[in-house]
Design an enzyme around this catalytic site. Structure first.
Site, PDB file in Angstrom:
ATOM      1  N   SER A 220       0.844  -1.188   0.000  1.00 42.28           N
ATOM      2  CA  SER A 220       0.000   0.000   0.000  1.00 42.28           C
ATOM      3  C   SER A 220       0.885   1.244   0.000  1.00 42.28           C
ATOM      4  CB  SER A 220      -0.885   0.022   1.261  1.00 42.28           C
ATOM      5  OG  SER A 220      -1.564   1.258   1.400  1.00 42.28           O
TER       6      SER A 220
ATOM      7  N   TYR B  24      -2.571  -0.237  10.529  1.00 41.64           N
ATOM      8  CA  TYR B  24      -2.637  -0.688   9.134  1.00 41.64           C
ATOM      9  C   TYR B  24      -1.327  -0.351   8.423  1.00 41.64           C
ATOM     10  CZ  TYR B  24      -3.929  -0.889   4.202  1.00 41.64           C
ATOM     11  OH  TYR B  24      -3.952  -1.158   2.855  1.00 41.64           O
TER      12      TYR B  24
END
Length: 279
Positions: free
Chosen positions: A133, A146
């Protein structure tokens, strides 16, 4: 014809990668929690095999990989795509929430990779494509845990590239920006149960307050993104990192600039911390 094993292939980017593989003439093992939920264009293809897989369960990993080997004889490309998000300030996130996220995003990836590598080593070739990501190279407020999980994915991917080079196996991490998928829906993004009012009006709660507005309005096209991932993974040599999306590219350059600034300011003092007998 190459055989791809794609986790989290039931929807979003994983589904579009599976579709891109089929469109390219290759075969795909679509690993999903519930194969019955796969769209018919993938599920009914003669070059596709749908297998049930919860990557947090070692028994299902072994069964899914075994089924893929029996059907296609081996795997050329592993795409570790399964994962989810967790929204909340670090102080709001419980240990149980953080561990649950790491079980899926990190330890699930490790488990599937370990199961696939013996076959790739025996074949003397293979490619590992880890879906990271933009949050795996740039910490974002409200996404601290995250981000930590995706930083781990990037680190694992870089280490694998060096560890597996002697066996003819390559590894890269794909770092998407925002994509117009269901990632911001409750099915993919959990929110910390605890909410601390002190964070209201701060960056940590900005996305939390906007999530209903920005969901499904993201700039990134998952179909185009999947096509690029397929194109890059078909090359003879993989890059170590693949930024995916305009925002991912722009943020990567900005992050690099900040790193270079930090390095320049403290470089002389940092170098001077060596032992006196080395000077």
């Amino acid at each position: 014809m190459s055989t791809w094993f794609v986790t989290g292939a039931g929807r979003g980017l994983g589904l579009e990668i599976a579709r891109a593989v089929l469109a390219g003439g290759d075969t795909v093992v679509a690993a999903v929690r519930n194969p019955h939920q796969l769209p018919d264009d993938v599920k009914q293809s003669e070059r596709a095999l749908a297998v049930p897989l919860d990557v947090t369960r070692a028994d299902q990993i072994a069964q899914a990989v075994g089924a893929a080997v029996r059907r296609f004889g081996g795997m050329d490309v592993l795409v570790n795509n399964a994962g989810r998000g967790l929204l909340g300030a670090l102080e709001e996130t419980t240990d149980a929430e953080a561990r649950s996220l790491f079980d899926l995003n990190v330890f699930g990836l490790i488990g599937v990779t370990r199961a696939v590598l013996p076959g790739m080593r025996a074949a003397g070739k293979g490619k590992i494509v880890n879906i990271g990501s933009r949050s795996g190279f740039e910490g974002a407020p409200g996404l601290s845990v995250y981000c930590a999980s995706k930083f781990a994915v990037a680190g694992i991917s870089e280490a694998l590239a060096a560890e597996l080079e002697p066996f003819g196996i390559q590894s890269m991490v794909v770092e998407p920006g925002v994509l117009r998928t269901d990632f911001l829906a409750p099915s993919s993004l959990s929110t910390a149960v605890r909410r601390i009012p002190s964070y209201d009006g701060t960056p940590a709660h900005a996305l939390l307050d906007m999530i209903g507005v920005v969901n499904h309005t993201q700039a990134g096209d998952p179909v185009k993104g999947a096509a690029l991932i397929y194109e890059v993974a078909c090359q003879d040599k993989l890059p170590r990192h693949l930024a995916l999306g305009r925002d991912a590219v722009e943020h990567r350059w900005a992050t690099l600039a900040r790193l270079l600034d930090d390095l320049a300011v403290w470089q002389e003092r940092s170098v001077a911390t060596v032992c006196d007998d080395i000077l």
